[in-house]
Design an enzyme around this catalytic site. Structure first.
Site, PDB file in Angstrom:
ATOM      1  N   CYS A 144       3.681  -4.596  10.649  1.00  0.00           N
ATOM      2  CA  CYS A 144       3.176  -5.587  11.190  1.00  0.00           C
ATOM      3  C   CYS A 144       3.826  -6.690  11.226  1.00  0.00           C
ATOM      4  O   CYS A 144       3.794  -7.590  11.959  1.00  0.00           O
ATOM      5  CB  CYS A 144       1.983  -6.023  10.080  1.00  0.00           C
ATOM      6  SG  CYS A 144       2.717  -6.044   8.373  1.00  0.00           S
TER       7      CYS A 144
ATOM      8  N   LYS B   7      -8.441   3.006  -1.581  1.00  0.00           N
ATOM      9  CA  LYS B   7      -8.783   4.011  -0.466  1.00  0.00           C
ATOM     10  C   LYS B   7      -7.687   3.890   0.477  1.00  0.00           C
ATOM     11  O   LYS B   7      -7.213   2.912   1.187  1.00  0.00           O
ATOM     12  CB  LYS B   7     -10.077   3.544   0.391  1.00  0.00           C
ATOM     13  CG  LYS B   7     -10.206   4.664   1.543  1.00  0.00           C
ATOM     14  CD  LYS B   7     -11.303   4.147   2.545  1.00  0.00           C
ATOM     15  CE  LYS B   7     -10.471   3.656   3.795  1.00  0.00           C
ATOM     16  NZ  LYS B   7      -9.746   4.846   4.438  1.00  0.00           N
TER      17      LYS B   7
ATOM     18  N   GLU C 269      -4.506  -8.929   4.598  1.00  0.00           N
ATOM     19  CA  GLU C 269      -3.197  -9.083   5.178  1.00  0.00           C
ATOM     20  C   GLU C 269      -3.369  -8.368   6.697  1.00  0.00           C
ATOM     21  O   GLU C 269      -3.826  -7.115   6.592  1.00  0.00           O
ATOM     22  CB  GLU C 269      -2.019  -8.358   4.703  1.00  0.00           C
ATOM     23  CG  GLU C 269      -1.900  -8.755   2.932  1.00  0.00           C
ATOM     24  CD  GLU C 269      -1.160 -10.180   3.112  1.00  0.00           C
ATOM     25  OE1 GLU C 269      -0.702 -10.573   4.295  1.00  0.00           O
ATOM     26  OE2 GLU C 269      -1.302 -11.062   2.239  1.00  0.00           O
TER      27      GLU C 269
HETATM   28  P1  NDP Z   1      -7.639  -0.842  10.184  1.00  0.00           P
HETATM   29  O1  NDP Z   1      -8.054  -2.256  10.058  1.00  0.00           O
HETATM   30  O2  NDP Z   1      -8.381   0.222  11.010  1.00  0.00           O
HETATM   31  O3  NDP Z   1      -7.967  -0.076   8.915  1.00  0.00           O
HETATM   32  C1  NDP Z   1      -6.936  -0.477   7.638  1.00  0.00           C
HETATM   33  C2  NDP Z   1      -7.785   0.053   6.434  1.00  0.00           C
HETATM   34  O4  NDP Z   1      -9.072  -0.263   6.460  1.00  0.00           O
HETATM   35  C3  NDP Z   1      -7.828   1.759   6.493  1.00  0.00           C
HETATM   36  O5  NDP Z   1      -7.924   2.314   5.262  1.00  0.00           O
HETATM   37  C4  NDP Z   1      -9.195   2.145   6.853  1.00  0.00           C
HETATM   38  O6  NDP Z   1      -9.685   2.970   6.863  1.00  0.00           O
HETATM   39  C5  NDP Z   1     -10.208   0.994   6.405  1.00  0.00           C
HETATM   40  N1  NDP Z   1     -11.138   0.425   7.056  1.00  0.00           N
HETATM   41  C6  NDP Z   1     -11.613   0.512   8.482  1.00  0.00           C
HETATM   42  N2  NDP Z   1     -12.775   0.025   8.682  1.00  0.00           N
HETATM   43  C7  NDP Z   1     -13.553  -0.353   7.715  1.00  0.00           C
HETATM   44  C8  NDP Z   1     -14.428  -1.054   6.887  1.00  0.00           C
HETATM   45  N3  NDP Z   1     -15.395  -1.452   7.733  1.00  0.00           N
HETATM   46  N4  NDP Z   1     -14.492  -1.368   5.873  1.00  0.00           N
HETATM   47  C9  NDP Z   1     -13.451  -1.242   4.883  1.00  0.00           C
HETATM   48  N5  NDP Z   1     -12.343  -0.765   5.236  1.00  0.00           N
HETATM   49  C10 NDP Z   1     -12.284  -0.214   6.507  1.00  0.00           C
HETATM   50  O7  NDP Z   1      -6.131  -0.874  10.561  1.00  0.00           O
HETATM   51  P2  NDP Z   1      -4.878   0.488  10.809  1.00  0.00           P
HETATM   52  O8  NDP Z   1      -4.921   1.281   9.535  1.00  0.00           O
HETATM   53  O9  NDP Z   1      -5.165   0.731  12.101  1.00  0.00           O
HETATM   54  O10 NDP Z   1      -3.548  -0.514  10.552  1.00  0.00           O
HETATM   55  C11 NDP Z   1      -2.871  -1.231  11.622  1.00  0.00           C
HETATM   56  C12 NDP Z   1      -3.409  -2.687  11.299  1.00  0.00           C
HETATM   57  O11 NDP Z   1      -2.867  -3.175  10.120  1.00  0.00           O
HETATM   58  C13 NDP Z   1      -2.447  -3.312  12.166  1.00  0.00           C
HETATM   59  O12 NDP Z   1      -3.392  -4.371  12.954  1.00  0.00           O
HETATM   60  C14 NDP Z   1      -1.373  -4.120  11.535  1.00  0.00           C
HETATM   61  O13 NDP Z   1      -0.943  -5.323  12.086  1.00  0.00           O
HETATM   62  C15 NDP Z   1      -2.023  -4.367  10.217  1.00  0.00           C
HETATM   63  N6  NDP Z   1      -1.335  -4.482   9.005  1.00  0.00           N
HETATM   64  C16 NDP Z   1      -1.077  -5.742   8.523  1.00  0.00           C
HETATM   65  C17 NDP Z   1      -0.061  -5.942   7.550  1.00  0.00           C
HETATM   66  C18 NDP Z   1       0.215  -7.200   6.846  1.00  0.00           C
HETATM   67  O14 NDP Z   1       0.851  -7.226   5.936  1.00  0.00           O
HETATM   68  N7  NDP Z   1      -0.398  -8.302   7.279  1.00  0.00           N
HETATM   69  C19 NDP Z   1       0.987  -4.688   7.232  1.00  0.00           C
HETATM   70  C20 NDP Z   1       0.672  -3.527   8.040  1.00  0.00           C
HETATM   71  C21 NDP Z   1      -0.327  -3.380   8.825  1.00  0.00           C
HETATM   72  P3  NDP Z   1      -9.572   4.206   8.097  1.00  0.00           P
HETATM   73  O15 NDP Z   1      -8.176   4.657   8.197  1.00  0.00           O
HETATM   74  O16 NDP Z   1     -10.217   5.711   7.288  1.00  0.00           O
HETATM   75  O17 NDP Z   1     -10.202   3.881   9.180  1.00  0.00           O
END
Ligand code: NDP
Length: 507
Positions: free
Chosen positions: A288, A179, A254
């Site tokens: 990130c 997803k 991550e």
């Molecule tokens: P989210 O945690 O909101 O979402 C990440 C993904 O998870 C999206 O596809 C989201 O779907 C999905 N998701 C949301 N809720 C659920 C759930 N309950 N169960 C399963 N999947 C779910 O993060 P963001 O998209 O806002 O991304 C930003 C974040 O990602 C920041 O905190 C950043 O630091 C982190 N990040 C970390 C990296 C790393 O390598 N450590 C690299 C890049 C980013 P939907 O979009 O539809 O809500």
């Protein structure tokens, strides 16, 4: 395909593109204009169930396909992404708001590199054997693909991070239900078409579009999904672990960061300054790995402050499709509001805004030129006279805050950095480590002993000395503390998607 006159995305399940069972769709916004430009499937548990079944059916054959044959198919995909690089870069820029130059030079090339790296890596794995001397036995380890796996990725580096998970999973012989973020689904949709063209067998990769709470959580909770590779926020990571851990699923998480950038007075100044501008504001600060807390040794502080402010003020914030744009649009209204609320919080906490601090209204500007070969093949309807009514924030630098205030403790994930002076190594190490996160850190010094000393003591999964975001895909990638669990990259990722079995033979 069109729905309400806009491009309508489809799920990719069992090798074909299809509508969600509900026939319901969500709006997808162009962050540069603030307008809805496409519709994405609002999929649900039923769609995830169909995707898991397709992946399960594909697993016996795919897991027994030779690494050479997996390589051949993945390399075909590489060639197709290379062929469509311009179109994908334009789509990524429109969907996310990032400058098209960044998508062209970083995001899409990295997606290509991910597939190429794991296509070849799969042919170079080796398993251990242990000669159990004295007991007339030999042990050997089999690493078998674990089964159907779930890959969930965020919106900041859409195709880059999506493929960083999918490529090792498929190369290892697993089948995938994936997803992408609902906020940036376009390039994943384009990838599904390329998978069909490349001849990826049906069901090896299944892409289900929709929201985290509906689609993401259904993937996490499905008993047939044996491992979860997730990149996103720490709070979401916690929720995922709550569901997946009692089911004993393998987890790679991550998560967020609040990365320190530590600058000593003996650094290579010009190199440091140019890199710090990038590590602060690249991709609107929505990486990130961006260094959001900048610690500067006191003798250098005033000079650094005025130079960084001058460089940040000179960055061009504007139309992501303009060749000269340095900082594009913030990905969504919701995220824009979050960043602006942190700038307000910084004011309340006593911070001084040295530069930026405001939203930019670009509604009077229209798109002028698209320096892209894909100009003649617009994705999702880019017109040449569109108005920039989207979400823009000036690069913002704040000083005067204590290291333990909320602005310095919580992830903002936007074009906002704080700067703080320090006097001693002990003090700055303490402050750098004094957050719940531990993803990456950068240290600038020409003192070799200090560099090694700091690298060992920083509570961080990745430390860059005199550089930033210099990546070698063979290295372990991931965070400590609340920044995550497990490592991606190199053979680590292939191992994650396999189950080890030890076999002991008495000779
Ligand atoms: P989210 O945690 O909101 O979402 C990440 C993904 O998870 C999206 O596809 C989201 O779907 C999905 N998701 C949301 N809720 C659920 C759930 N309950 N169960 C399963 N999947 C779910 O993060 P963001 O998209 O806002 O991304 C930003 C974040 O990602 C920041 O905190 C950043 O630091 C982190 N990040 C970390 C990296 C790393 O390598 N450590 C690299 C890049 C980013 P939907 O979009 O539809 O809500």
């Amino acid at each position: 395909m069109s729905h309400s006159g806009k491009t309508t995305l489809e799920n990719y399940v069992g090798g074909v593109l299809s509508a969600p069972g509900s026939r319901e769709y969500l709006d997808n916004f162009n962050p540069a204009t603030g307008e809805v430009y496409s519709q994405i499937p609002d999929s649900d548990e039923g769609d995830v169930q169909r995707a898991v079944e397709a992946a399960k059916n594909a697993f016996p054959v795919w897991s027994n396909t030779s690494p050479e044959d997996r390589f051949t198919i993945l390399m075909r995909l590489v060639e197709l992404i290379e062929r469509d690089l311009e179109e994908l870069a334009l789509a990524e820029s429109i969907d996310n708001g990032k400058p098209v130059s960044l998508a062209r030079n970083a995001d899409i090339p990295r997606a290509i590199a991910n597939f190429r790296f794991y296509a070849t890596a799969a042919m170079h794995t080796a398993n251990e054997s242990h000669d159990t001397v004295g007991q007339n036995a030999i042990n050997y380890t089999l690493r078998q693909p674990i089964g159907v796996v779930g890959c969930i990725s965020p919106w900041n580096l859409p195709l880059y991070l999506f493929t960083w998970k999918i490529a090792p999973a498929i190369a290892a012989g697993c089948t995938v239900v994936a997803k992408p973020s609902e906020v940036t689904p376009m390039t994943a949709y384009m990838l599904s078409k390329l998978c069909i063209e490349a001849g990826l067998p049906a069901g090896v990769l299944n892409i289900v579009h929709g929201t985290g709470p509906k689609v993401g959580s259904a993937i996490i909770a499905h008993p047939e999904v044996k491992a979860i590779s997730f990149t996103g926020g720490t709070k979401t990571g916690e929720e995922i672990a709550r569901t997946a851990a009692p089911m004993f699923k393998k987890l790679s998480l991550e998560l967020g960061g609040k990365n320190p950038n530590i600058i000593f007075a003996d650094c290579n100044y010009e190199e440091m300054l140019a890199t710090t501008v990038r590590s602060s504001f690249s991709n609107q600060g929505e990486i990130c790995l961006c260094g959001s807390r900048i610690f500067v040794e006191r003798p250098l502080y005033e000079k650094f402050k005025s130079d960084l402010v001058a460089r940040a003020a000179a960055l061009k914030v504007g139309d992501p499709l303009e060749a000269k744009t340095d900082v594009g649009a913030i990905v969504s209204k919701q995220h824009f509001d979050k960043i602006m609320s942190y700038i307000e919080l910084a004011r309340q906490e006593g911070g001084t805004i040295l530069c930026g601090g405001h939203a930019l209204d670009l509604t009077t500007e229209t798109q002028r030129s698209v320096e892209s070969k894909a100009e003649t093949r617009p994705v999702g309807g880019v017109s040449s006279d569109r108005k920039l009514g989207g979400w823009y924030i000036e690069p913002t630098i704040i000083e005067g805050l204590s290291p333990d205030c909320r602005t310095n403790q919580e992830e903002i994930f936007g074009p906002v950095v704080t700067i703080m002076p320090f006097d001693t190594e002990e003090e700055v190490l303490d402050q750098a480590n004094g957050v719940r996160y531990g993803l990456s850190a950068t240290v600038w010094t020409e003192n070799l002993s200090r560099a090694h000393r700091f690298a060992a003591k920083l509570e961080s999964g990745i430390v860059w000395i005199n550089c930033w975001l210099l990546r070698d895909l063979r290295t372990p990638f991931g965070g400590v503390k609340d920044s995550g669990l497990g490592r991606e990259g190199g053979f680590e990722a292939l191992r994650f998607f396999t189950e080890e079995k030890n076999i002991c033979i008495r000779i």
